[in-house]
Design a protein around this motif. Structure first.
Motif, short mmCIF file in Angstrom:
data_model
loop_
_atom_site.label_atom_id
_atom_site.label_comp_id
_atom_site.label_asym_id
_atom_site.label_seq_id
_atom_site.Cartn_x
_atom_site.Cartn_y
_atom_site.Cartn_z
N GLY A 156 0.81 -1.22 0.00
CA GLY A 156 0.00 0.00 0.00
C GLY A 156 0.84 1.27 0.00
N GLN A 157 2.15 1.10 -0.12
CA GLN A 157 3.04 2.28 -0.17
C GLN A 157 3.45 2.52 -1.63
N ASP A 158 3.80 3.76 -1.93
CA ASP A 158 4.26 3.99 -3.30
C ASP A 158 5.70 3.49 -3.45
N ASN A 159 6.05 3.24 -4.69
CA ASN A 159 7.40 2.76 -5.01
C ASN A 159 7.77 3.31 -6.39
N ALA A 160 8.89 2.87 -6.92
CA ALA A 160 9.36 3.42 -8.20
C ALA A 160 8.36 3.13 -9.33
N ALA A 161 7.61 2.02 -9.22
CA ALA A 161 6.64 1.69 -10.28
C ALA A 161 5.46 2.66 -10.25
N THR A 162 4.97 2.96 -9.06
CA THR A 162 3.83 3.89 -8.96
C THR A 162 4.28 5.30 -9.33
N ALA A 163 5.50 5.66 -8.88
CA ALA A 163 6.01 7.00 -9.17
C ALA A 163 6.16 7.21 -10.68
N LEU A 164 6.70 6.18 -11.34
CA LEU A 164 6.89 6.29 -12.79
C LEU A 164 5.55 6.47 -13.50
N LEU A 165 4.57 5.68 -13.08
CA LEU A 165 3.25 5.76 -13.73
C LEU A 165 2.61 7.12 -13.50
N TYR A 166 2.53 7.53 -12.25
CA TYR A 166 1.83 8.79 -11.96
C TYR A 166 2.54 9.98 -12.61
N SER A 167 3.87 9.97 -12.64
CA SER A 167 4.54 11.12 -13.26
C SER A 167 4.31 11.11 -14.77
N ALA A 168 4.29 9.91 -15.38
CA ALA A 168 4.03 9.84 -16.83
C ALA A 168 2.61 10.32 -17.15
N LEU A 169 1.65 9.90 -16.33
CA LEU A 169 0.26 10.29 -16.58
C LEU A 169 0.08 11.80 -16.37
N PHE A 170 0.75 12.31 -15.35
CA PHE A 170 0.68 13.76 -15.08
C PHE A 170 1.26 14.54 -16.26
N ALA A 171 2.43 14.10 -16.70
CA ALA A 171 3.11 14.80 -17.81
C ALA A 171 2.25 14.77 -19.07
N GLN A 172 1.52 13.69 -19.28
CA GLN A 172 0.73 13.56 -20.51
C GLN A 172 -0.71 14.03 -20.34
N GLY A 173 -1.01 14.57 -19.17
CA GLY A 173 -2.35 15.10 -18.92
C GLY A 173 -3.43 14.05 -18.97
N LEU A 174 -3.08 12.81 -18.58
CA LEU A 174 -4.07 11.73 -18.61
C LEU A 174 -4.65 11.49 -17.22
N GLU A 175 -5.82 10.87 -17.20
CA GLU A 175 -6.48 10.49 -15.94
C GLU A 175 -5.58 9.60 -15.11
N MET A 176 -5.73 9.63 -13.80
CA MET A 176 -4.87 8.79 -12.95
C MET A 176 -5.71 7.80 -12.17
N PRO A 177 -5.18 6.59 -11.98
CA PRO A 177 -5.94 5.62 -11.19
C PRO A 177 -5.84 5.90 -9.70
N ALA A 178 -6.84 5.45 -8.95
CA ALA A 178 -6.77 5.50 -7.49
C ALA A 178 -5.74 4.46 -7.04
N PHE A 179 -5.37 4.51 -5.77
CA PHE A 179 -4.27 3.72 -5.28
C PHE A 179 -4.71 2.85 -4.09
N GLY A 180 -4.17 1.62 -3.99
CA GLY A 180 -4.55 0.75 -2.88
C GLY A 180 -3.52 -0.32 -2.56
N LYS A 181 -3.90 -1.22 -1.65
CA LYS A 181 -2.98 -2.27 -1.18
C LYS A 181 -3.56 -3.64 -1.52
N GLU A 182 -2.83 -4.43 -2.27
CA GLU A 182 -3.25 -5.81 -2.61
C GLU A 182 -2.02 -6.59 -3.04
N ASP A 183 -1.85 -7.76 -2.45
CA ASP A 183 -0.66 -8.56 -2.80
C ASP A 183 -1.00 -9.95 -3.33
N ARG A 184 -2.30 -10.20 -3.60
CA ARG A 184 -2.70 -11.56 -3.98
C ARG A 184 -2.50 -11.88 -5.45
N SER A 185 -1.33 -11.60 -5.98
CA SER A 185 -1.09 -11.99 -7.38
C SER A 185 0.41 -11.97 -7.66
#
Ligand code: BES
Ligand code: ZN
Length: 490
Positions: free
Chosen positions: A410-439
């Motif tokens: 449920g914490q951010d990491n380099a994968a979430t940071a990369l995604l959110y910064s890319a979406l921000f830069a491209q002016g795209l919608e962003m997903p909500a964030f949560g905690k799940e490890d079952r996969s």
């Protein structure tokens, strides 16, 4: 509803070789023709009349040649017409010149979006997603099943056509290290204990007297024909042989490592050998029935496609292509697989200056087996080179909200940071964030690789049931996740 019909109409037009209304650009050959067959596509229901007469431009390989008098010929449309397109996406139509159906992420309505056109960023093709999905969900795909193997062939062929060199990585008890958890059991008058399968064990059912070996008690006179239960250690088996105490009919091992259980199964090929999982156990002298429905054996494969090997800055995308045993697994996880395949196509088209790896993993439902095998075989240099991994698993249920981005803790990491910064830069919608490890992302997260998963919450109606079928899905959510992933690449 109007839009669903429009989508149905377009699907029909595309299949018939007609062009979408309002487009005057030439039709170019798509990178891959997913080759829909009559069997894989559902028969159309009533065909609505088109609001604008479609131009009868023949596609490169039309399935049906339309006659000028018959603007809407009898065609077999993919089940896409049934897919639900949520309100938000209704604003974003885009019919590309490739003869595909796409949704513009910049808000353009019908016609060509100038931003899409100028940037040349390739967009997900809803037709391809629908076609892949209809093939994948023809039947359940449990690990090692015939349909799973057919799906592996379909994916291999499609990736090969896209120009990828597909690597097959065997997933078997030998490569995983243990057998498939079984539905084995030990029943007696007071209850039933759940037992796990051991790779290589004999299958079958037998009823016999139980001997629960206790090292603190005097040695039994005989184990002949009994169901022998051993706790923590298997050393009694050697003693039993050495002392000539006879041959048990079945061996139930409790708190014994899987590898040791496998060795026992190899040494006792005529006996049912199982591993205790949970539930009440009988005592010595009780009569019990042991059932071994499967010996834990399986034979499957991960499929790996790499774009730009060695270019650095590697991004990994994975999706499990197996399903729960009785489920066609449209949401879990046909949609993830269809999107992953589409990402491989879009990446080849985009030609980024980085390595992008696509992992089609098996055995997730049995215990993250495919991911475990892949992870085991990663050299340290490969692990260090992964910038981020995104797992696509269960995100397209039309009855649920927009897909969410999850991390194991449920914490951010380099994968979430990369995604959110890319979406921000491209002016795209962003997903909500949560905690799940079952996969599968949990396996990579465990290696210290920045990992995240696109998913929704579990649905009581669909999750692991026969009702998890393609028409329950939203192509718009599939499109959305594909766009999010592409934003990290481009
Ligand atoms: N798709 C699910 C995981 C999932 C559950 C994602 C809920 C999002 C929300 C996955 O295929 C699954 O069922 N996993 C197993 C994992 C297990 C076998 C290791 C599970 O959760 O039981
Ligand atoms: Zn899943």
């Amino acid at each position: 509803m109007k839009r669903m019909l429009a989508l149905a109409l377009c699907a029909a037009l595309m299949m018939s070789g007609c062009k979408a209304p309002g487009k005057e650009l030439p039709v170019s050959t798509p990178a891959v023709t997913p080759a829909p067959t009559e069997e894989t596509l559902a028969a159309p229901t009533a065909s609505p009349a088109p609001t604008a007469a479609p131009a009868a431009t023949p596609a490169p390989t039309p399935l049906v040649t339309p006659s000028p008098e018959d603007a809407l010929p009898e065609v077999t449309a993919p089940p896409m017409r049934d897919f639900v397109l949520p309100e938000a996406a209704e604003q974003r139509w885009y019919f590309a010149e490739t003869g595909s159906i796409q949704i513009c992420p910049h808000g353009a309505e019908e016609g060509l979006c100038p931003t899409c056109h100028e940037t040349g960023v390739p967009l997900p093709d809803l037709m391809r997603l629908a076609t892949s999905l209809s093939l994948l969900t023809e039947a359940p795909r449990p690990m090692g099943s015939a349909h799973e193997s057919d799906c592996a062939d379909f994916l291999t062929d499609a990736l090969t056509e896209l120009g990828y060199n597909v690597i097959s990585q065997p997933v078997t008890p030998q490569t995983v290290g243990y057998g498939r958890p079984g539905t084995n059991s030990l029943s007696y008058a007071l209850g039933t204990a759940k037992l796990g399968a051991v790779a290589g064990s004999k299958e079958g059912q037998l009823t016999a007297e139980v001997l629960f070996y206790d090292p603190d008690e005097p040695l039994p006179a005989s184990v002949e024909g009994k169901i022998l239960i051993l706790e923590k250690s298997t050393s009694f088996l050697s003693l039993m042989r050495g002392l000539g105490l006879g041959t048990p009919a079945a061996i139930v091992l409790k708190d014994v490592p899987e590898a040791a259980a496998k060795t026992v199964a190899e040494q006792w090929p005529e006996q049912i050998v199982t591993l205790y999982e949970e539930g009440p156990l009988p005592r010595s002298g009780d009569e019990a029935t042991v059932t071994s429905a499967g010996n834990g054996d399986y034979d499957s494969e991960n499929l790996i496609a790499v774009y730009g090997a060695g270019k650095g800055n590697a991004l990994y995308f994975c999706a499990h292509y197996d399903s729960a045993p009785l489920s066609p697994g449209a949401c879990d996880n046909g949609a993830g697989v269809a999107v992953l395949l589409e990402l491989a196509r879009l990446t080849a088209e985009l030609a980024p200056e980085r390595e992008v790896r696509f992992l089609f993993l098996t055995g997730e439902e049995d215990g993250l087996f495919g991911a475990t095998v892949y992870a085991k075989n990663m050299a340290n240099e490969e692990k260090a080179a992964v910038k981020a991994l995104y797992n696509l698993d269960m995100f397209a249920d039309a009855a649920q909200g927009t897909p969410i981005l999850y991390t194991c803790d449920g914490q951010d990491n380099a994968a979430t940071a990369l995604l959110y910064s890319a979406l921000f830069a491209q002016g795209l919608e962003m997903p909500a964030f949560g905690k799940e490890d079952r996969s599968d992302h949990a396996v990579f997260d465990g290696l210290g690789i920045p990992a995240a998963m696109f998913a929704q919450s579990e649905s009581d109606e669909l999750y692991h049931t026969p009702y998890d079928t393609a028409e329950k899905l939203s192509v718009s959510y599939m499109d959305q996740v594909a766009l999010w992933c592409m934003a990290t690449i481009g």
